[in-house]
Design a protein around this motif. Sequence first.
Motif, PDB file in Angstrom:
ATOM      1  N   VAL A 170       2.260   9.891   1.599  1.00 53.04           N
ATOM      2  CA  VAL A 170       1.495  11.118   1.367  1.00 53.04           C
ATOM      3  C   VAL A 170       1.915  12.212   2.353  1.00 53.04           C
ATOM      4  CG1 VAL A 170      -0.464  10.620   2.898  1.00 53.04           C
ATOM      5  CG2 VAL A 170      -0.820  11.946   0.804  1.00 53.04           C
ATOM      6  N   LEU A 198       0.849  -1.190   0.000  1.00 56.23           N
ATOM      7  CA  LEU A 198       0.000   0.000   0.000  1.00 56.23           C
ATOM      8  C   LEU A 198       0.883   1.237   0.000  1.00 56.23           C
ATOM      9  CD1 LEU A 198      -2.801   1.350   0.275  1.00 56.23           C
ATOM     10  CD2 LEU A 198      -2.497   1.232   2.756  1.00 56.23           C
ATOM     11  N   CYS A 258      -2.625  10.186   9.327  1.00 54.79           N
ATOM     12  CA  CYS A 258      -2.880   9.231   8.257  1.00 54.79           C
ATOM     13  C   CYS A 258      -1.927   8.043   8.347  1.00 54.79           C
ATOM     14  CB  CYS A 258      -2.740   9.919   6.900  1.00 54.79           C
ATOM     15  SG  CYS A 258      -3.017   8.822   5.496  1.00 54.79           S
ATOM     16  N   ASN A 305       4.044   4.855   3.884  1.00 52.28           N
ATOM     17  CA  ASN A 305       3.343   6.084   4.241  1.00 52.28           C
ATOM     18  C   ASN A 305       4.069   7.256   3.584  1.00 52.28           C
ATOM     19  OD1 ASN A 305       1.131   5.311   5.999  1.00 52.28           O
ATOM     20  ND2 ASN A 305       2.688   4.642   7.455  1.00 52.28           N
ATOM     21  N   THR A 319     -10.157   8.254   4.766  1.00 54.07           N
ATOM     22  CA  THR A 319      -9.028   7.340   4.907  1.00 54.07           C
ATOM     23  C   THR A 319      -9.511   5.955   5.319  1.00 54.07           C
ATOM     24  OG1 THR A 319      -7.578   9.175   5.547  1.00 54.07           O
ATOM     25  CG2 THR A 319      -6.831   6.950   6.086  1.00 54.07           C
ATOM     26  N   ILE A 354      -3.473   4.795  -2.829  1.00 57.54           N
ATOM     27  CA  ILE A 354      -4.558   5.667  -2.386  1.00 57.54           C
ATOM     28  C   ILE A 354      -4.097   7.106  -2.575  1.00 57.54           C
ATOM     29  CG2 ILE A 354      -6.096   6.333  -0.520  1.00 57.54           C
ATOM     30  CD1 ILE A 354      -5.584   3.674   0.809  1.00 57.54           C
ATOM     31  N   ASP A 355      -4.858   7.882  -3.343  1.00 56.13           N
ATOM     32  CA  ASP A 355      -4.477   9.270  -3.628  1.00 56.13           C
ATOM     33  C   ASP A 355      -5.729  10.031  -4.062  1.00 56.13           C
ATOM     34  OD1 ASP A 355      -2.981  11.582  -4.135  1.00 56.13           O
ATOM     35  OD2 ASP A 355      -1.348  10.462  -5.073  1.00 56.13           O
ATOM     36  N   THR A 379       0.520   5.357   0.016  1.00 53.64           N
ATOM     37  CA  THR A 379      -0.327   6.543   0.079  1.00 53.64           C
ATOM     38  C   THR A 379       0.324   7.657  -0.738  1.00 53.64           C
ATOM     39  OG1 THR A 379       0.719   7.358   2.120  1.00 53.64           O
ATOM     40  CG2 THR A 379      -1.203   5.921   2.349  1.00 53.64           C
ATOM     41  N   LEU A 422      -9.114   2.512   3.139  1.00 49.77           N
ATOM     42  CA  LEU A 422      -8.388   1.361   3.677  1.00 49.77           C
ATOM     43  C   LEU A 422      -9.255   0.103   3.645  1.00 49.77           C
ATOM     44  CD1 LEU A 422      -6.598   3.122   6.649  1.00 49.77           C
ATOM     45  CD2 LEU A 422      -5.474   2.047   4.688  1.00 49.77           C
ATOM     46  N   LEU A 441      -6.916  11.863   1.883  1.00 48.23           N
ATOM     47  CA  LEU A 441      -6.342  11.245   3.076  1.00 48.23           C
ATOM     48  C   LEU A 441      -6.167  12.211   4.237  1.00 48.23           C
ATOM     49  CD1 LEU A 441      -3.767   8.897   1.328  1.00 48.23           C
ATOM     50  CD2 LEU A 441      -5.835   8.210   2.545  1.00 48.23           C
ATOM     51  N   CYS A 484      -3.161   4.185   8.816  1.00 51.08           N
ATOM     52  CA  CYS A 484      -2.824   3.136   7.846  1.00 51.08           C
ATOM     53  C   CYS A 484      -2.097   1.977   8.528  1.00 51.08           C
ATOM     54  CB  CYS A 484      -1.959   3.709   6.726  1.00 51.08           C
ATOM     55  SG  CYS A 484      -2.832   4.824   5.602  1.00 51.08           S
TER      56      CYS A 484
END
Length: 234
Positions: free
Chosen positions: A71, A8, A97, A69, A51, A34-35, A10, A55, A45, A101
Amino acid sequence: MTTKQRVLITGGANGIGAAIAQRSIQDGYEPVIIDRTGDGIIADLSNPDETEKALKTALAQGPITRLVNNVGIVRPASAETQTLDDLNLVLSLNLRCAMQCMQALVPSMKEAGFGRIVNISSRAALGKELRTAYAATKAGLIGMTRVWALELGKFGITSNAIGPGPIKTELFQKANPDDSPRTKAIINSIPVKRIGLPEDVAQAVSFMLSDKSGFVTGQTLYVCGGMTVGVSPL
């Protein structure tokens, strides 16, 4: 694919995150991004509820045992003018965030007896002008990295941080054109005499995500061309 092969990321649609996603594919992983933009899971996020929903969507497709992580957001301002709104936004996106996560993915990691967490911090964690909120969150990310390493190591989960220096992303180039005196001054301050590339950061992340990095945890690797030498402690 085995449960160890999904990662994952971000903020993986652009810049450093996109380079990490591309390198993850080369390394044989399936990136789950994820964006706010791109072809992955779309979410803001900075919003805890969005968020959480993102997830759940990611985990509905199967367990994930690798997490980057990445982002983050910068709100430049002097110490006297940094606003509480700035601080709250930067805290939520850069720090909250990351914790959210981690907490969502750790059950999958524990079940697999394997996990890799890589937090993208910054050289600004050591101190940088006009970065009160940003530096605080990036230093906080290093602190959380170390705590997670202590708590999760017995489950086969490592936690490390990467601290990029100046990296030639689209945003960096807009603020620092190649021929500007400011950019030349930055290059002259870097021992290797060049601006970093997103791929330089992705290379470091690749090691931290690998099966073979299991004896490295709680560490911060500055990918900065040597800028932190003489600044950071041994």
